[in-house]
Design a protein around this motif. Structure first.
Motif, PDB file in Angstrom:
ATOM      1  N   HIS A 143       0.860  -1.190   0.000  1.00 29.59           N
ATOM      2  CA  HIS A 143       0.000   0.000   0.000  1.00 29.59           C
ATOM      3  C   HIS A 143       0.893   1.235   0.000  1.00 29.59           C
ATOM      4  CE1 HIS A 143      -2.375   3.308   1.803  1.00 29.59           C
ATOM      5  NE2 HIS A 143      -3.335   2.799   1.053  1.00 29.59           N
ATOM      6  N   ILE A 144       0.611   2.150  -0.921  1.00 29.24           N
ATOM      7  CA  ILE A 144       1.393   3.385  -1.028  1.00 29.24           C
ATOM      8  C   ILE A 144       0.467   4.582  -0.853  1.00 29.24           C
ATOM      9  CG2 ILE A 144       2.879   4.806  -2.487  1.00 29.24           C
ATOM     10  CD1 ILE A 144       3.714   2.293  -3.974  1.00 29.24           C
ATOM     11  N   LYS A 145       0.902   5.506  -0.005  1.00 30.93           N
ATOM     12  CA  LYS A 145       0.195   6.771   0.163  1.00 30.93           C
ATOM     13  C   LYS A 145       1.193   7.878  -0.109  1.00 30.93           C
ATOM     14  CE  LYS A 145      -3.361   8.778   3.152  1.00 30.93           C
ATOM     15  NZ  LYS A 145      -4.017   8.706   4.486  1.00 30.93           N
ATOM     16  N   ALA A 146       0.830   8.827  -1.005  1.00 34.58           N
ATOM     17  CA  ALA A 146       1.786   9.843  -1.431  1.00 34.58           C
ATOM     18  C   ALA A 146       1.123  11.214  -1.518  1.00 34.58           C
ATOM     19  CB  ALA A 146       2.389   9.468  -2.786  1.00 34.58           C
ATOM     20  N   TYR A 147       1.900  12.236  -1.171  1.00 30.61           N
ATOM     21  CA  TYR A 147       1.407  13.621  -1.170  1.00 30.61           C
ATOM     22  C   TYR A 147       2.405  14.541  -1.868  1.00 30.61           C
ATOM     23  CZ  TYR A 147      -1.496  12.119   2.847  1.00 30.61           C
ATOM     24  OH  TYR A 147      -2.375  11.478   3.681  1.00 30.61           O
ATOM     25  N   ASP A 148       1.890  15.687  -2.327  1.00 30.96           N
ATOM     26  CA  ASP A 148       2.711  16.814  -2.743  1.00 30.96           C
ATOM     27  C   ASP A 148       2.304  18.017  -1.905  1.00 30.96           C
ATOM     28  OD1 ASP A 148       4.211  15.611  -4.743  1.00 30.96           O
ATOM     29  OD2 ASP A 148       2.717  16.033  -6.300  1.00 30.96           O
ATOM     30  N   LEU A 149       3.292  18.807  -1.465  1.00 32.36           N
ATOM     31  CA  LEU A 149       2.975  20.033  -0.744  1.00 32.36           C
ATOM     32  C   LEU A 149       2.324  21.034  -1.694  1.00 32.36           C
ATOM     33  CD1 LEU A 149       6.162  20.550   1.465  1.00 32.36           C
ATOM     34  CD2 LEU A 149       3.939  19.632   2.163  1.00 32.36           C
ATOM     35  N   LEU A 166      -0.151  22.445   4.061  1.00 35.97           N
ATOM     36  CA  LEU A 166      -1.205  21.883   3.235  1.00 35.97           C
ATOM     37  C   LEU A 166      -0.603  21.006   2.141  1.00 35.97           C
ATOM     38  CD1 LEU A 166      -4.288  21.886   2.774  1.00 35.97           C
ATOM     39  CD2 LEU A 166      -3.938  23.775   1.159  1.00 35.97           C
ATOM     40  N   ALA A 167      -1.201  19.821   1.933  1.00 32.95           N
ATOM     41  CA  ALA A 167      -0.702  18.883   0.922  1.00 32.95           C
ATOM     42  C   ALA A 167      -1.858  18.269   0.164  1.00 32.95           C
ATOM     43  CB  ALA A 167       0.136  17.792   1.576  1.00 32.95           C
ATOM     44  N   SER A 168      -1.573  17.909  -1.070  1.00 30.14           N
ATOM     45  CA  SER A 168      -2.562  17.270  -1.930  1.00 30.14           C
ATOM     46  C   SER A 168      -2.261  15.774  -2.013  1.00 30.14           C
ATOM     47  CB  SER A 168      -2.508  17.878  -3.328  1.00 30.14           C
ATOM     48  OG  SER A 168      -3.383  17.206  -4.221  1.00 30.14           O
ATOM     49  N   LEU A 169      -3.301  14.958  -1.821  1.00 22.04           N
ATOM     50  CA  LEU A 169      -3.140  13.506  -1.892  1.00 22.04           C
ATOM     51  C   LEU A 169      -2.994  13.087  -3.353  1.00 22.04           C
ATOM     52  CD1 LEU A 169      -3.197  10.813  -0.306  1.00 22.04           C
ATOM     53  CD2 LEU A 169      -5.676  10.758  -0.690  1.00 22.04           C
ATOM     54  N   ILE A 170      -1.868  12.445  -3.669  1.00 17.11           N
ATOM     55  CA  ILE A 170      -1.564  12.037  -5.037  1.00 17.11           C
ATOM     56  C   ILE A 170      -1.876  10.563  -5.278  1.00 17.11           C
ATOM     57  CG2 ILE A 170       0.247  11.882  -6.784  1.00 17.11           C
ATOM     58  CD1 ILE A 170      -0.577  14.728  -6.045  1.00 17.11           C
ATOM     59  N   ALA A 171      -1.607   9.727  -4.296  1.00 16.11           N
ATOM     60  CA  ALA A 171      -1.845   8.286  -4.428  1.00 16.11           C
ATOM     61  C   ALA A 171      -2.255   7.716  -3.080  1.00 16.11           C
ATOM     62  CB  ALA A 171      -0.596   7.575  -4.936  1.00 16.11           C
ATOM     63  N   TRP A 246      -4.849  17.330   2.758  1.00 18.41           N
ATOM     64  CA  TRP A 246      -4.478  16.955   4.124  1.00 18.41           C
ATOM     65  C   TRP A 246      -3.459  17.956   4.631  1.00 18.41           C
ATOM     66  CZ3 TRP A 246      -5.448  11.929   6.603  1.00 18.41           C
ATOM     67  CH2 TRP A 246      -6.333  11.127   5.862  1.00 18.41           C
ATOM     68  N   TRP A 247      -3.237  17.932   5.961  1.00 22.28           N
ATOM     69  CA  TRP A 247      -2.155  18.678   6.569  1.00 22.28           C
ATOM     70  C   TRP A 247      -1.021  17.717   6.879  1.00 22.28           C
ATOM     71  CZ3 TRP A 247      -2.718  23.755   6.258  1.00 22.28           C
ATOM     72  CH2 TRP A 247      -4.010  24.293   6.261  1.00 22.28           C
ATOM     73  N   LEU A 248       0.201  18.122   6.574  1.00 23.53           N
ATOM     74  CA  LEU A 248       1.367  17.320   6.911  1.00 23.53           C
ATOM     75  C   LEU A 248       2.164  18.049   7.983  1.00 23.53           C
ATOM     76  CD1 LEU A 248       2.672  15.993   3.471  1.00 23.53           C
ATOM     77  CD2 LEU A 248       0.976  14.990   5.023  1.00 23.53           C
ATOM     78  N   GLU A 249       2.415  17.354   9.079  1.00 19.62           N
ATOM     79  CA  GLU A 249       3.165  17.925  10.186  1.00 19.62           C
ATOM     80  C   GLU A 249       4.493  17.194  10.323  1.00 19.62           C
ATOM     81  OE1 GLU A 249       2.311  19.268  14.771  1.00 19.62           O
ATOM     82  OE2 GLU A 249       1.395  17.407  14.060  1.00 19.62           O
ATOM     83  N   GLU A 250       5.595  17.945  10.273  1.00 16.81           N
ATOM     84  CA  GLU A 250       6.918  17.328  10.400  1.00 16.81           C
ATOM     85  C   GLU A 250       7.105  16.793  11.814  1.00 16.81           C
ATOM     86  OE1 GLU A 250      11.612  18.395   9.496  1.00 16.81           O
ATOM     87  OE2 GLU A 250       9.992  19.613   8.609  1.00 16.81           O
ATOM     88  N   ILE A 251       7.650  15.587  11.915  1.00 19.33           N
ATOM     89  CA  ILE A 251       7.820  14.927  13.199  1.00 19.33           C
ATOM     90  C   ILE A 251       9.270  14.481  13.389  1.00 19.33           C
ATOM     91  CG2 ILE A 251       5.423  14.127  13.273  1.00 19.33           C
ATOM     92  CD1 ILE A 251       6.439  11.364  12.358  1.00 19.33           C
ATOM     93  N   GLU A 252       9.592  14.068  14.610  1.00 17.06           N
ATOM     94  CA  GLU A 252      10.901  13.497  14.872  1.00 17.06           C
ATOM     95  C   GLU A 252      11.029  12.165  14.125  1.00 17.06           C
ATOM     96  OE1 GLU A 252      13.384  14.839  16.607  1.00 17.06           O
ATOM     97  OE2 GLU A 252      12.168  16.651  16.946  1.00 17.06           O
ATOM     98  N   THR A 253      12.248  11.754  13.888  1.00 12.73           N
ATOM     99  CA  THR A 253      12.484  10.499  13.178  1.00 12.73           C
ATOM    100  C   THR A 253      11.803   9.346  13.908  1.00 12.73           C
ATOM    101  OG1 THR A 253      14.627  11.302  12.411  1.00 12.73           O
ATOM    102  CG2 THR A 253      14.240   8.929  12.293  1.00 12.73           C
TER     103      THR A 253
END
Length: 273
Positions: A143-149, A166-171, A246-253
């Protein structure tokens, strides 16, 4: 610690070592060369022509050339079979299986790597800054989920990097062998993506240029948040659009990004000076 890996009917024992999501440019001495895989050699030669280094993106014709080779490649072309002992290791209840990775080739301009995902293993949501990446599924179902900012001319550059973007769902779907190669670009095509193995998987990655912290191409990780879940100004109006953003929030590794590095034991390529 050792792990047995079956390579096209041959049983090999390889050393297992810790590694992170990023690959290293240092290579250990290679084992004795095997018969050259012509598809792999053609892929390597094509990458030499296509990837010109930092700040460049392959032309559409070059992308088509690389995809044409990858689309025709099979697991056997890199010395793999569906009977990999790595895939048969029993899982532990409640524990996410760890991904393994091996580097076929790496230079400053491009790298060829294989990622091995046992069933239910994940590669968390991560980006590829300034990179063009080709993904070829060789074994299994994933399963692949992919976004572009989403960027705009009136975007405030002073916004904190920690603030969700803000990001757009691509896949967002399941891919099964055989399937076409997927391609992502520095700012499009699903540059931020995640994988979850439905069955044991092997994925061949071609990245140009590779990750390099010193060159500003460090890997960042994200969590995805539904569009309506955050109290930001509504920039998307229709219901259909809200499902796509969707919103993408940067997280720790994340812990799941840790991988086991294994030596490449498949067919060798003839490197060009």
């Amino acid at each position: 610690m050792t792990i047995e890996v079956g390579l096209t009917g041959v049983s090999k024992v390889i050393r297992k070592k810790k590694c992170s999501r990023k690959t290293s440019s240092k290579r250990k001495p290679s084992p004795p060369a095997k018969t050259i895989s012509f598809p792999l050699q053609r892929l390597y030669m094509s990458c030499i022509d296509v990837f010109k280094g930092d700040g460049t993106v392959p032309s559409p014709a070059d992308v088509q050339k690389v995809c044409g080779i990858l689309d025709g490649m099979k697991a056997e072309d890199v010395g793999l079979s569906s009977n990999l002992q790595f895939f048969k290791a029993p899982g532990i209840a409640g524990v996410t299986p760890k991904v393994a990775c091996t580097t076929i080739y790496q230079s400053e301009k491009f790298s060829l790597c294989i990622f091995f995902l046992p069933a239910n293993a994940v590669i968390p949501l991560h980006n590829h800054p300034g990179m063009t990446v080709f993904n070829k599924l060789l074994i299994g179902k994933v399963h692949i989920k992919a976004y572009d900012l989403v960027t705009s001319s009136d975007q405030d550059d002073s916004v904190s990097p920690s603030q969700p973007k803000l990001a757009s769902l691509i896949a967002d779907g399941v891919y099964t062998v055989p399937c076409d190669t997927s391609v992502l670009y520095p700012t499009s095509g699903g540059n931020i993506h995640a994988f979850k193995a439905i069955t044991p998987c092997a994925i061949l990655d071609v990245m140009g240029p590779p990750y390099s912290k010193k060159d500003g191409r460090d890997c960042s990780y994200y969590s995805d948040i539904p569009y309506d879940a955050l109290p930001y100004e509504r920039v998307v109006k229709s219901e259909d659009e809200r499902e796509r953003y969707w919103w993408l929030e940067e997280i720790e590794t994340p812990k799941e990004s840790e991988m086991e590095g294994i030596d490449y034991m498949g067919p060798r390529i003839i490197e060009m000076s």
